[in-house]
Design a protein around this motif. Structure first.
Motif, mmCIF file in Angstrom:
data_model
loop_
_atom_site.group_PDB
_atom_site.id
_atom_site.type_symbol
_atom_site.label_atom_id
_atom_site.label_comp_id
_atom_site.label_asym_id
_atom_site.label_seq_id
_atom_site.Cartn_x
_atom_site.Cartn_y
_atom_site.Cartn_z
ATOM 1 N N ASN A 53 0.825 -1.216 0.000
ATOM 2 C CA ASN A 53 0.000 0.000 0.000
ATOM 3 C C ASN A 53 0.857 1.262 0.000
ATOM 4 O O ASN A 53 0.580 2.234 0.713
ATOM 5 C CB ASN A 53 -0.971 0.010 1.181
ATOM 6 N N GLY A 54 1.906 1.225 -0.789
ATOM 7 C CA GLY A 54 2.765 2.388 -0.950
ATOM 8 C C GLY A 54 3.783 2.593 0.138
ATOM 9 O O GLY A 54 4.599 3.515 0.058
ATOM 10 N N VAL A 55 3.785 1.746 1.165
ATOM 11 C CA VAL A 55 4.721 1.882 2.278
ATOM 12 C C VAL A 55 5.849 0.869 2.102
ATOM 13 O O VAL A 55 5.585 -0.345 2.046
ATOM 14 C CB VAL A 55 4.025 1.654 3.635
ATOM 15 N N PRO A 56 7.096 1.311 2.006
ATOM 16 C CA PRO A 56 8.209 0.373 1.839
ATOM 17 C C PRO A 56 8.276 -0.621 2.989
ATOM 18 O O PRO A 56 7.940 -0.284 4.137
ATOM 19 C CB PRO A 56 9.441 1.286 1.829
ATOM 20 N N ILE A 57 8.714 -1.846 2.696
ATOM 21 C CA ILE A 57 8.822 -2.842 3.754
ATOM 22 C C ILE A 57 9.918 -2.427 4.732
ATOM 23 O O ILE A 57 10.781 -1.607 4.426
ATOM 24 C CB ILE A 57 9.074 -4.251 3.185
ATOM 25 N N LYS A 58 9.886 -3.008 5.923
ATOM 26 C CA LYS A 58 10.778 -2.599 7.005
ATOM 27 C C LYS A 58 12.180 -3.187 6.824
ATOM 28 O O LYS A 58 12.370 -4.188 6.137
ATOM 29 C CB LYS A 58 10.186 -3.049 8.340
#
Length: 435
Positions: A88-93
């Motif tokens: 959802n547009g958030v880079p993985i950690k």
């Protein structure tokens, strides 16, 4: 095995030494060892010369508005490596990068001992994305951006529910071929049996190659200006407004915030894909989701205004087609403004054509270089230019700082060229603007 994020990233980047190794054998080998995560994912495959990232962004935003969870695999990254795999547009950690790298590392080591040879950087990152969405974090849909070409690209291990080819340009000709026909043949390699193909390709010869492949694969074919079309386009101060007609409905007064005719074409591909998702794949995407998703879509480095007083624009025009789109937009929006252009590029591009187009609109042009294996030397770019007010600098930060500090309020500064360069230049610019 890796215990820190930096260790994992250093290992991944160390694979750049292997360059590009076309073919799917190594990916097939790794997928078998990973228990075939690619078979567990519902995907859309997006290829093309330019516009892949923007098309992914439009489609992702629309799907998110509809309440879907959407994974994306894109390249290159713009601000941080983790962007390449996002939810959802958030880079993985960072810790997820470490976990994925540790899953792929022993496979890479084992592959090194086989006749196939070790995997490339891009193959490793592709395998990480497939592992993530297949086994770690299942989602409703994953949008997979092709890395290079299509037919032998490592992402072509997937079997998507539909494919998109944005456009065809004469880029990476040493690998993909010297003509539109040859390059179209490589990109058409992502078309799978019975799965719809959507395209905005313009050249008749390239379009024919893609359509012929669709016929061969019994894949429904949707082409801009044939099966769907754009009408009533006009630019605004903040973007573009247009109407789109498809085989299923008419969309009036659609708005996007990314500038340029090419961005309308990218958005039109996303709309066509949404209609097919609704009609054939039981997605519930309402008209309002489309309008809001398009309007709110943002992709960094695409005619992005960093500052308004004076106007400072960054644009990742990294090949001839991208430069053409940028020049057209600058002439349309800032025809009466004095313009300074700062340009850096990779050495494997058709630099003479790109620089000639920039020369034609630049009152002043400055060529710079940056630390990247394939980056052109600033002086080499300078020699190609025919502009009467041309300069070069080996220190891009000093060049940017000088231009930012000496311009008048009426001047336009455009920083363009390689996306790898812009990923370094943008945070530097933002820091200067905040002061």
């Amino acid at each position: 095995m890796f215990t820190t994020y930096d260790e994992a990233i250093d290992w991944i980047h160390s694979r750049l030494r292997l360059g590009v190794k076309p073919g799917l054998k190594r990916m097939e080998w790794m997928m078998e060892k990973l228990n075939h995560p690619e078979r567990r994912i519902k995907t859309i495959h997006i290829g093309g010369t330019n516009g892949k990232g923007s098309t992914v962004t439009y489609l992702r935003n629309i799907l998110e508005e509809a309440g879907c969870t959407v994974g994306t695999f894109t390249s290159p990254y713009f601000e941080q490596f983790n962007e390449r795999i996002a939810l959802n547009g958030v880079p993985i950690k960072d810790d997820e990068i470490v976990e994925l790298a540790n899953a792929i590392y022993p496979l890479s080591e084992e592959l090194e001992t086989t006749e196939l040879g070790g995997p490339t950087e891009f193959e490793i990152i592709t395998a990480m994305a497939l592992q993530y969405f297949g086994h770690v974090k299942p989602v409703d849909l994953v949008l997979f951006e092709v890395g290079l070409g299509g037919r032998f690209d490592s992402t072509n291990i997937i079997f998507p529910i539909m494919s998109i080819i944005t456009n065809i340009g004469l880029d990476h000709t040493s690998i993909l071929g010297e003509t539109y026909t040859e390059i179209a043949g490589e990109k058409a390699g992502i078309i799978k049996p019975g799965t719809s193909i959507i395209t905005a390709v313009k050249q008749n010869e390239a379009k024919q190659v893609i359509e012929n492949k669709a016929i061969e694969m019994k894949a429904p074919f949707y082409c801009l200006d044939d099966q769907f079309s754009i009408e009533h386009h006009h630019s605004t101060a903040t973007g573009e407004v247009f109407t789109q007609k498809t085989p299923f409905q008419k969309w009036s007064n659609l708005e996007i915030s990314m500038a340029g005719r090419h961005q309308i074409e990218n958005a039109s591909l996303a709309i066509m894909a949404v209609e097919l998702l609704n009609k054939y794949y039981s997605f519930l995407i309402e008209d309002g989701h489309v309008y809001e998703g398009l309007k709110n879509a943002y992709w960094p480095g695409r005619f992005e205004v960093i500052a308004s007083h004076p106007t400072t624009i960054i644009d990742g025009a990294h090949n001839n087609e991208g430069i053409t789109a940028l020049v057209n937009e600058l002439k349309k929006r800032y025809a009466n403004k004095k313009m300074t252009i700062i340009f850096a590029a990779l050495s494997d591009k058709k630099l003479d054509q790109m620089i000639m187009k920039l020369d034609a609109i630049a009152d002043k042009i400055i060529f710079v270089e940056f630390d990247f294996p394939r980056a052109s030397k600033a002086e080499d770019l300078f020699i190609i230019s025919k502009n009467s007010n041309k300069h070069f600098s080996k220190d891009w930060q000093r060049a940017l700082k000088a231009e930012m500090n000496t311009r008048s309020a009426e001047e336009i500064l455009v920083i363009t060229g390689s996306l790898y360069f812009l990923s370094e230049a943008k945070p530097f610019l933002l820091n200067m603007v905040k002061r």
